[in-house]
Design a protein around this motif. Structure first.
Motif, short mmCIF file in Angstrom:
data_model
loop_
_atom_site.label_atom_id
_atom_site.label_comp_id
_atom_site.label_asym_id
_atom_site.label_seq_id
_atom_site.Cartn_x
_atom_site.Cartn_y
_atom_site.Cartn_z
N UNK A 84 -15.23 3.46 2.21
CA UNK A 84 -15.00 2.72 0.97
C UNK A 84 -13.99 1.59 1.17
N UNK A 85 -13.08 1.79 2.12
CA UNK A 85 -12.06 0.77 2.39
C UNK A 85 -11.43 1.01 3.74
N UNK A 86 -10.93 -0.08 4.33
CA UNK A 86 -10.30 0.02 5.66
C UNK A 86 -9.36 -1.16 5.86
N UNK A 87 -8.36 -0.95 6.69
CA UNK A 87 -7.43 -2.03 7.03
C UNK A 87 -6.63 -1.64 8.26
N UNK A 88 -6.05 -2.64 8.93
CA UNK A 88 -5.14 -2.33 10.03
C UNK A 88 -3.71 -2.38 9.52
N UNK A 89 -2.84 -1.60 10.13
CA UNK A 89 -1.45 -1.48 9.69
C UNK A 89 -0.61 -0.98 10.85
N UNK A 90 0.68 -0.89 10.60
CA UNK A 90 1.61 -0.31 11.57
C UNK A 90 2.76 0.30 10.80
N UNK A 91 3.49 1.25 11.40
CA UNK A 91 4.60 1.87 10.69
C UNK A 91 5.64 0.84 10.25
N UNK A 92 6.19 1.05 9.06
CA UNK A 92 7.23 0.15 8.56
C UNK A 92 8.39 0.15 9.56
N UNK A 93 8.87 -1.04 9.87
CA UNK A 93 9.97 -1.19 10.82
C UNK A 93 9.51 -1.68 12.18
#
Length: 152
Positions: A23-32
């Motif tokens: 339904x949804x997807x994105x790339x990310x990384x841990x805050x900091x």
């Protein structure tokens, strides 16, 4: 610029269960992570401390986070996956599923703008929020996907 959410949706297909839909997807990384990579000295130590806290919060609720990751929402679960990103910033491969939680165990998924980017917060099983750095537009779309999955 690459449309990473659409690319991730396509590349995640081999890791889905029969009948499961992204339904949804994105790339990310841990805050900091950005702060940790920004230079050295105090900024690096502060960033490393922030990423350590995010990893600890994630582990406490059964999630795994990493520097090159995708967050995928299906009608059944939230998935974190290890991804490969090209030098131009496009996702080129979904390598493996690192963790997944049933949608029923996710309390909330929220997105907010922070500077030029955004923060995606995932709260699961009554734990502390798992905060991820990302682009705010895809994060808001992921929140909508979570709300759709939770409602069904």
């Amino acid at each position: 610029m690459a449309n990473n959410p659409e690319i991730i949706k396509e590349l995640a297909q081999p890791f889905l269960e029969p009948g499961e839909l992204v339904l949804g997807a994105m790339n990310a990384q841990p805050k900091g992570r950005t702060t940790a990579m920004a230079g050295g000295g105090a900024a690096s130590m502060i960033g490393q401390a922030m990423t350590g806290k995010v990893a600890s919060n994630a582990k406490a609720v059964g999630l795994v986070v990493s520097a090159s990751m995708a967050v995928v929402i299906t009608q059944k679960r939230l998935i974190t996956a290890k991804i490969k990103i090209s030098a131009m910033g496009a996702v080129t491969e979904v390598k493996e599923v690192m963790s997944s939680l049933p949608i029923s165990e996710i309390d909330s998924v929220t997105a907010k703008r922070l500077g030029l980017g955004g923060i995606l917060s995932i709260t699961a099983n009554g734990g502390d929020p798992v905060k991820l750095e990302c682009r705010v537009g895809p994060a808001r779309e992921l929140v909508e996907a979570f709300e759709k999955a939770k409602a069904s």
